[in-house]
Design a protein around this motif. Structure first.
Motif, PDB file in Angstrom:
ATOM      1  N   PHE A   1       1.601   5.707   6.354  1.00  0.00           N
ATOM      2  CA  PHE A   1       1.989   4.362   5.948  1.00  0.00           C
ATOM      3  C   PHE A   1       3.383   4.003   6.454  1.00  0.00           C
ATOM      4  CE2 PHE A   1      -1.251   4.737   2.477  1.00  0.00           C
ATOM      5  CZ  PHE A   1      -2.032   3.689   2.925  1.00  0.00           C
TER       6      PHE A   1
ATOM      7  N   GLY B   1      -0.166  10.959   3.989  1.00  0.00           N
ATOM      8  CA  GLY B   1      -0.379   9.533   3.738  1.00  0.00           C
ATOM      9  C   GLY B   1       0.916   8.746   3.732  1.00  0.00           C
ATOM     10  N   MET B   2       1.963   9.326   3.169  1.00  0.00           N
ATOM     11  CA  MET B   2       3.268   8.664   3.166  1.00  0.00           C
ATOM     12  C   MET B   2       3.777   8.474   4.602  1.00  0.00           C
ATOM     13  SD  MET B   2       4.260   8.080   0.012  1.00  0.00           S
ATOM     14  CE  MET B   2       6.017   8.082  -0.037  1.00  0.00           C
TER      15      MET B   2
ATOM     16  N   GLY C   1      -0.074   8.864  -5.891  1.00  0.00           N
ATOM     17  CA  GLY C   1      -0.074  10.250  -5.407  1.00  0.00           C
ATOM     18  C   GLY C   1       0.930  11.112  -6.139  1.00  0.00           C
TER      19      GLY C   1
ATOM     20  N   LEU D   1       1.924   1.816  -3.554  1.00  0.00           N
ATOM     21  CA  LEU D   1       0.781   2.231  -4.352  1.00  0.00           C
ATOM     22  C   LEU D   1       0.437   3.694  -4.076  1.00  0.00           C
ATOM     23  CD1 LEU D   1      -1.443   1.300  -6.314  1.00  0.00           C
ATOM     24  CD2 LEU D   1      -2.814   0.774  -4.313  1.00  0.00           C
ATOM     25  N   TRP D   2       0.387   4.065  -2.793  1.00  0.00           N
ATOM     26  CA  TRP D   2       0.103   5.442  -2.423  1.00  0.00           C
ATOM     27  C   TRP D   2       1.178   6.370  -2.967  1.00  0.00           C
ATOM     28  CZ3 TRP D   2      -3.955   7.887  -0.272  1.00  0.00           C
ATOM     29  CH2 TRP D   2      -3.760   9.176   0.212  1.00  0.00           C
ATOM     30  N   CYS D   3       2.414   5.951  -2.896  1.00  0.00           N
ATOM     31  CA  CYS D   3       3.533   6.768  -3.374  1.00  0.00           C
ATOM     32  C   CYS D   3       3.416   7.036  -4.865  1.00  0.00           C
ATOM     33  CB  CYS D   3       4.837   6.048  -3.058  1.00  0.00           C
ATOM     34  SG  CYS D   3       6.290   6.861  -3.736  1.00  0.00           S
TER      35      CYS D   3
ATOM     36  N   TRP E   1      -0.869  13.998   0.400  1.00  0.00           N
ATOM     37  CA  TRP E   1      -0.004  12.919  -0.086  1.00  0.00           C
ATOM     38  C   TRP E   1       1.136  12.660   0.899  1.00  0.00           C
ATOM     39  CZ3 TRP E   1       4.996  13.484  -2.692  1.00  0.00           C
ATOM     40  CH2 TRP E   1       5.486  12.277  -3.171  1.00  0.00           C
TER      41      TRP E   1
ATOM     42  N   LEU F   1       0.814  -1.213   0.000  1.00  0.00           N
ATOM     43  CA  LEU F   1       0.000   0.000   0.000  1.00  0.00           C
ATOM     44  C   LEU F   1       0.849   1.265   0.000  1.00  0.00           C
ATOM     45  CD1 LEU F   1      -2.863  -0.935   2.476  1.00  0.00           C
ATOM     46  CD2 LEU F   1      -3.000  -0.691   0.002  1.00  0.00           C
ATOM     47  N   PHE F   2       1.993   1.199   0.681  1.00  0.00           N
ATOM     48  CA  PHE F   2       2.907   2.340   0.712  1.00  0.00           C
ATOM     49  C   PHE F   2       3.364   2.686  -0.699  1.00  0.00           C
ATOM     50  CE2 PHE F   2       7.216   4.047   1.036  1.00  0.00           C
ATOM     51  CZ  PHE F   2       7.001   5.111   1.887  1.00  0.00           C
TER      52      PHE F   2
END
Length: 75
Positions: A47, A43-44, A10, A5-7, A40, A2-3
Motif C-alpha cells: 500500500f 501489505g503495508m 492488521g 484500514l490495513w494498518c 501484514w 485502505l492503508f
C-alpha cells in the motif's frame, strides 16, 4: 484510506493473536505469528508503494496530453 484500514485491522489482529496466547508457545505458534506479521508488513509495503505511485488529484481519470493536433475523418 485502505492503508490506514490495513494498518489498524492488521495490527489489532496480530496483537490480539499475540496477547491471546496461553500456555507454552512452540515452534508452530511462533511460525504462525511470524507468517501473519510478514503478511501484514508486506501489505503495508504494498500500500505504501501504491500510494507513492498513485496520481494524487483524485478526479478519477488521467488527464490527456494538451495537443493532439488536428484530427479529421474524411471519406
Amino acid at each position: 484510506m485502505l492503508f490506514w484500514l490495513w494498518c489498524i485491522v492488521g495490527l489489532l489482529f496480530n496483537a490480539g493473536t499475540l496477547f491471546g496466547l496461553t500456555g507454552s508457545i512452540g515452534v508452530g505458534t511462533s511460525a504462525y505469528l511470524t507468517a501473519t506479521c510478514l503478511v501484514w508488513i508486506g501489505g503495508m509495503v504494498l500500500f505504501g508503494i501504491g500510494a507513492l505511485l498513485a496520481h494524487t488529484d483524485f478526479d478519477g481519470e488521467r488527464p490527456m496530453a494538451e495537443d493532439y493536433g488536428d484530427v479529421r475523418v474524411t471519406r
